[in-house]
Motif scaffolding. Sequence first.
Motif, PDB file in Angstrom:
ATOM      1  N   CYS A 140     142.461  66.149  31.959  1.00  0.00           N
ATOM      2  CA  CYS A 140     141.767  66.556  30.734  1.00  0.00           C
ATOM      3  C   CYS A 140     141.722  68.082  30.664  1.00  0.00           C
ATOM      4  O   CYS A 140     141.381  68.744  31.650  1.00  0.00           O
ATOM      5  CB  CYS A 140     140.350  65.987  30.743  1.00  0.00           C
ATOM      6  SG  CYS A 140     139.302  66.568  29.392  1.00  0.00           S
ATOM      7  N   LEU A 147     143.317  61.492  33.048  1.00  0.00           N
ATOM      8  CA  LEU A 147     143.268  60.800  31.760  1.00  0.00           C
ATOM      9  C   LEU A 147     143.709  59.347  31.890  1.00  0.00           C
ATOM     10  O   LEU A 147     144.490  58.987  32.774  1.00  0.00           O
ATOM     11  CB  LEU A 147     144.164  61.513  30.753  1.00  0.00           C
ATOM     12  CG  LEU A 147     143.778  62.955  30.401  1.00  0.00           C
ATOM     13  CD1 LEU A 147     144.793  63.544  29.427  1.00  0.00           C
ATOM     14  CD2 LEU A 147     142.376  63.012  29.821  1.00  0.00           C
ATOM     15  N   VAL A 158     146.721  56.357  23.058  1.00  0.00           N
ATOM     16  CA  VAL A 158     145.617  57.314  23.063  1.00  0.00           C
ATOM     17  C   VAL A 158     145.394  57.751  24.502  1.00  0.00           C
ATOM     18  O   VAL A 158     145.229  56.908  25.392  1.00  0.00           O
ATOM     19  CB  VAL A 158     144.323  56.705  22.479  1.00  0.00           C
ATOM     20  CG1 VAL A 158     143.156  57.680  22.641  1.00  0.00           C
ATOM     21  CG2 VAL A 158     144.513  56.343  21.022  1.00  0.00           C
ATOM     22  N   TRP A 159     145.402  59.068  24.721  1.00  0.00           N
ATOM     23  CA  TRP A 159     145.086  59.621  26.033  1.00  0.00           C
ATOM     24  C   TRP A 159     143.608  60.010  26.000  1.00  0.00           C
ATOM     25  O   TRP A 159     143.209  60.877  25.217  1.00  0.00           O
ATOM     26  CB  TRP A 159     145.941  60.845  26.334  1.00  0.00           C
ATOM     27  CG  TRP A 159     147.408  60.538  26.396  1.00  0.00           C
ATOM     28  CD1 TRP A 159     148.006  59.313  26.272  1.00  0.00           C
ATOM     29  CD2 TRP A 159     148.456  61.475  26.598  1.00  0.00           C
ATOM     30  NE1 TRP A 159     149.366  59.418  26.393  1.00  0.00           N
ATOM     31  CE2 TRP A 159     149.682  60.742  26.593  1.00  0.00           C
ATOM     32  CE3 TRP A 159     148.515  62.849  26.784  1.00  0.00           C
ATOM     33  CZ2 TRP A 159     150.918  61.341  26.765  1.00  0.00           C
ATOM     34  CZ3 TRP A 159     149.744  63.458  26.963  1.00  0.00           C
ATOM     35  CH2 TRP A 159     150.935  62.709  26.951  1.00  0.00           C
ATOM     36  N   SER A 160     142.819  59.389  26.843  1.00  0.00           N
ATOM     37  CA  SER A 160     141.370  59.613  26.787  1.00  0.00           C
ATOM     38  C   SER A 160     140.822  59.982  28.157  1.00  0.00           C
ATOM     39  O   SER A 160     141.356  59.576  29.192  1.00  0.00           O
ATOM     40  CB  SER A 160     140.662  58.364  26.266  1.00  0.00           C
ATOM     41  OG  SER A 160     140.908  57.258  27.116  1.00  0.00           O
ATOM     42  N   CYS A 161     139.726  60.736  28.138  1.00  0.00           N
ATOM     43  CA  CYS A 161     139.064  61.205  29.362  1.00  0.00           C
ATOM     44  C   CYS A 161     137.785  60.416  29.570  1.00  0.00           C
ATOM     45  O   CYS A 161     136.946  60.319  28.657  1.00  0.00           O
ATOM     46  CB  CYS A 161     138.764  62.702  29.258  1.00  0.00           C
ATOM     47  SG  CYS A 161     137.818  63.354  30.655  1.00  0.00           S
ATOM     48  N   TRP A 166     136.884  63.414  25.821  1.00  0.00           N
ATOM     49  CA  TRP A 166     138.001  64.025  25.075  1.00  0.00           C
ATOM     50  C   TRP A 166     139.106  63.001  24.917  1.00  0.00           C
ATOM     51  O   TRP A 166     139.357  62.180  25.792  1.00  0.00           O
ATOM     52  CB  TRP A 166     138.491  65.248  25.844  1.00  0.00           C
ATOM     53  CG  TRP A 166     139.635  65.966  25.179  1.00  0.00           C
ATOM     54  CD1 TRP A 166     139.557  66.973  24.269  1.00  0.00           C
ATOM     55  CD2 TRP A 166     141.032  65.726  25.402  1.00  0.00           C
ATOM     56  NE1 TRP A 166     140.806  67.374  23.891  1.00  0.00           N
ATOM     57  CE2 TRP A 166     141.744  66.639  24.567  1.00  0.00           C
ATOM     58  CE3 TRP A 166     141.756  64.849  26.189  1.00  0.00           C
ATOM     59  CZ2 TRP A 166     143.131  66.680  24.525  1.00  0.00           C
ATOM     60  CZ3 TRP A 166     143.136  64.876  26.144  1.00  0.00           C
ATOM     61  CH2 TRP A 166     143.820  65.787  25.322  1.00  0.00           C
ATOM     62  N   ARG A 167     139.785  63.035  23.759  1.00  0.00           N
ATOM     63  CA  ARG A 167     140.876  62.100  23.532  1.00  0.00           C
ATOM     64  C   ARG A 167     141.939  62.729  22.654  1.00  0.00           C
ATOM     65  O   ARG A 167     141.682  63.674  21.914  1.00  0.00           O
ATOM     66  CB  ARG A 167     140.359  60.793  22.912  1.00  0.00           C
ATOM     67  CG  ARG A 167     139.540  60.979  21.666  1.00  0.00           C
ATOM     68  CD  ARG A 167     138.790  59.717  21.291  1.00  0.00           C
ATOM     69  NE  ARG A 167     139.709  58.612  21.016  1.00  0.00           N
ATOM     70  CZ  ARG A 167     139.453  57.357  21.336  1.00  0.00           C
ATOM     71  NH1 ARG A 167     138.352  57.058  21.980  1.00  0.00           N
ATOM     72  NH2 ARG A 167     140.303  56.405  21.025  1.00  0.00           N
ATOM     73  N   LYS A 168     143.126  62.179  22.751  1.00  0.00           N
ATOM     74  CA  LYS A 168     144.272  62.721  22.017  1.00  0.00           C
ATOM     75  C   LYS A 168     145.249  61.577  21.746  1.00  0.00           C
ATOM     76  O   LYS A 168     145.540  60.777  22.616  1.00  0.00           O
ATOM     77  CB  LYS A 168     144.951  63.820  22.848  1.00  0.00           C
ATOM     78  CG  LYS A 168     146.386  64.158  22.441  1.00  0.00           C
ATOM     79  CD  LYS A 168     147.008  65.135  23.400  1.00  0.00           C
ATOM     80  CE  LYS A 168     148.518  65.199  23.288  1.00  0.00           C
ATOM     81  NZ  LYS A 168     149.044  65.361  21.950  1.00  0.00           N
TER      82      LYS A 168
END
Length: 201
Positions: A140, A147, A158-161, A166-168
Amino acid sequence: MARIRALLAHPFVAGVLALVVGTGLIALWSRVSTGSFTHLFGTIPLIGWALLGLALVLAVIVAAATGRYLQGRHEPQATLVAVGRGLFARSLDYRPIANFQGGFRDVMWRYHGRAIDGSELQPQPDLDPDTIEVESPPLCPRCQTGLLERPGRLRRFVWSCVGCGWRKGSSERFSTVVPQAELFFQGRWRRDLAARGVTHR
């Protein structure tokens, strides 16, 4: 003196020496007890001589095996690290590994590579670009937590923490971005080394 010790440590020489010493002791005992050096040898049956020969052969084998084992334990063991991937690596490299971290695709990636000769003792050694490999998962950019990759709706993933939330969104998986990140960091290191005039290999 060292040569004599090495000679005596040889299993064949040690066996012959043991045979000679054992024969001499038996002859001496025969002389003391019977008055003749050879009298006791005549009283030993044939099966006794066979057992004595077998015991001598086994003693030589055990001495040889023990010597090889001890020699193997005292020899320095070098750790061979193969540079490259796949069944057949490019070469064997003994240089230390250095770990770094950098940004790519809005996240942080840990990567490592072999230190260039002469830079091993620096706080941040120079890396050989050809040996750089990127680790997964990425981190992250806010809290440096690893992640997670989950299916998304508008985008495929979805890349999430799990640390800070936090996410992307991403159209690619971690596994497909890793080789791209490797090329990115390799190119950045090549440019940096060239700008500083540092040569490698």
